[in-house]
Design a protein around this motif. Structure first.
Motif, PDB file in Angstrom:
ATOM      1  N   ARG A  42       0.811  -1.189   0.000  1.00  0.00           N
ATOM      2  CA  ARG A  42       0.000   0.000   0.000  1.00  0.00           C
ATOM      3  C   ARG A  42       0.858   1.259   0.000  1.00  0.00           C
ATOM      4  NH1 ARG A  42      -2.919  -2.105   5.237  1.00  0.00           N
ATOM      5  NH2 ARG A  42      -0.714  -2.430   5.554  1.00  0.00           N
ATOM      6  N   GLY A  43       2.083   1.139   0.464  1.00  0.00           N
ATOM      7  CA  GLY A  43       2.930   2.316   0.659  1.00  0.00           C
ATOM      8  C   GLY A  43       3.205   3.112  -0.607  1.00  0.00           C
ATOM      9  N   ASP A  94       7.014   3.495  -1.829  1.00  0.00           N
ATOM     10  CA  ASP A  94       7.480   4.544  -0.917  1.00  0.00           C
ATOM     11  C   ASP A  94       8.914   4.287  -0.483  1.00  0.00           C
ATOM     12  OD1 ASP A  94       6.668   2.300   0.508  1.00  0.00           O
ATOM     13  OD2 ASP A  94       5.754   3.406   2.155  1.00  0.00           O
ATOM     14  N   VAL A  96      12.371   1.272  -0.258  1.00  0.00           N
ATOM     15  CA  VAL A  96      13.026  -0.032  -0.379  1.00  0.00           C
ATOM     16  C   VAL A  96      13.873  -0.200   0.882  1.00  0.00           C
ATOM     17  CG1 VAL A  96      14.964   0.857  -1.782  1.00  0.00           C
ATOM     18  CG2 VAL A  96      14.377  -1.560  -1.882  1.00  0.00           C
ATOM     19  N   GLY A  99      14.876  -4.903   0.362  1.00  0.00           N
ATOM     20  CA  GLY A  99      14.873  -5.150  -1.084  1.00  0.00           C
ATOM     21  C   GLY A  99      14.033  -6.354  -1.490  1.00  0.00           C
ATOM     22  N   LYS A 100      13.428  -7.036  -0.510  1.00  0.00           N
ATOM     23  CA  LYS A 100      12.644  -8.248  -0.834  1.00  0.00           C
ATOM     24  C   LYS A 100      11.427  -7.946  -1.707  1.00  0.00           C
ATOM     25  CE  LYS A 100      13.602 -10.895   3.325  1.00  0.00           C
ATOM     26  NZ  LYS A 100      13.049 -11.164   4.650  1.00  0.00           N
ATOM     27  N   THR A 101      10.708  -6.901  -1.358  1.00  0.00           N
ATOM     28  CA  THR A 101       9.516  -6.543  -2.144  1.00  0.00           C
ATOM     29  C   THR A 101       9.932  -6.131  -3.552  1.00  0.00           C
ATOM     30  OG1 THR A 101       8.490  -5.733  -0.117  1.00  0.00           O
ATOM     31  CG2 THR A 101       7.485  -5.036  -2.194  1.00  0.00           C
TER      32      THR A 101
HETATM   33  O1  LIG Z   1      12.419  -3.728   0.980  1.00  0.00           O
HETATM   34  P1  LIG Z   1      11.467  -4.437   1.875  1.00  0.00           P
HETATM   35  O2  LIG Z   1      12.156  -4.984   3.109  1.00  0.00           O
HETATM   36  O3  LIG Z   1      10.664  -5.496   1.168  1.00  0.00           O
HETATM   37  O4  LIG Z   1      10.461  -3.365   2.464  1.00  0.00           O
HETATM   38  C1  LIG Z   1       9.829  -2.395   1.665  1.00  0.00           C
HETATM   39  C2  LIG Z   1       8.345  -2.613   1.643  1.00  0.00           C
HETATM   40  O5  LIG Z   1       7.850  -2.516   2.987  1.00  0.00           O
HETATM   41  C3  LIG Z   1       6.777  -1.574   3.014  1.00  0.00           C
HETATM   42  O6  LIG Z   1       5.559  -2.202   2.814  1.00  0.00           O
HETATM   43  P2  LIG Z   1       4.815  -2.968   4.009  1.00  0.00           P
HETATM   44  O7  LIG Z   1       5.305  -4.394   4.069  1.00  0.00           O
HETATM   45  O8  LIG Z   1       4.954  -2.166   5.261  1.00  0.00           O
HETATM   46  O9  LIG Z   1       3.329  -3.037   3.520  1.00  0.00           O
HETATM   47  P3  LIG Z   1       2.288  -1.836   3.294  1.00  0.00           P
HETATM   48  O10 LIG Z   1       2.932  -0.897   2.302  1.00  0.00           O
HETATM   49  O11 LIG Z   1       1.076  -2.511   2.745  1.00  0.00           O
HETATM   50  O12 LIG Z   1       2.044  -1.207   4.630  1.00  0.00           O
HETATM   51  C4  LIG Z   1       7.055  -0.627   1.864  1.00  0.00           C
HETATM   52  O13 LIG Z   1       5.883   0.003   1.400  1.00  0.00           O
HETATM   53  C5  LIG Z   1       7.681  -1.522   0.826  1.00  0.00           C
HETATM   54  O14 LIG Z   1       6.715  -2.079  -0.054  1.00  0.00           O
END
Ligand SMILES: O=P(O)(O)OC[C@H]1O[C@H](OP(=O)(O)OP(=O)(O)O)[C@H](O)[C@@H]1O
Length: 158
Positions: A42-43, A94, A96, A99-101
């Protein structure tokens, strides 16, 4: 909840988020044109709306990713995908962090340009463009996750 990996908090106001997202749009202007935005939920939704407005991009999709271990950044699950290779597309999130996502979504859309407003060192190499780097042990407190409240004078906070 595992908060142990965070030593600092970096609170961001709506105004700052708007300003930083506009700075991202300025940088992306040099790197486009992009035909479509893919926001990572969602971010990524708020920065994507701001960038879409500034670059006049009207095609906006979402990739929906959920991480079920809040603040510990455990396993991420893709709830909704988009099809295509991503040529000429712009992916917006929003932040990184590990970096997993970004890795998940990059594998889905290998040709897209990946941009975030904020980046931590571990995730930085996987994004193409970002605006502000923050240290790995900082918890970025976004405006949609917070509200104003009374705080003790700093002399009492130690
Ligand atoms: O690089 P990473 O360790 O993967 O983290 C980054 C991710 O974490 C946050 O999302 P979150 O998991 O908080 O979900 P949301 O945006 O739905 O609240 C952010 O919006 C990224 O998508």
């Amino acid at each position: 909840m595992n908060t142990s990996r965070y030593k600092k908090t970096y609170p961001i106001s709506w105004e700052q988020l708007h300003r930083d997202s506009k700075a991202l749009a300025w940088r992306l202007l040099e790197l486009g044109p992009f035909e479509r935005i893919v926001a990572i939920t969602r971010g990524g939704l708020v920065p994507a709306a701001i960038v879409a407005r500034e670059l006049e991009i009207r095609l906006v999709d979402t990739v929906c990713v959920a991480s079920y271990d809040w603040q510990a950044q455990g396993e991420s699950v893709v709830l909704k995908r988009v099809n295509g290779k991503g040529d000429g597309w712009l992916i917006i999130d929003d932040l990184v962090d590990t970096g997993k996502t970004a890795e998940l979504v990059r594998n889905m859309l290998p040709k897209a340009h990946f941009a975030t407003v904020y980046a931590k060192p571990a995730g930085r190499p996987i994004v193409d463009t970002f605006i502000t780097e923050v240290s790995q042990d900082t918890w970025i407190l976004f405006p949609w996750d917070s509200e104003h409240q009374f705080v003790q004078p700093i002399v009492h906070q130690r």
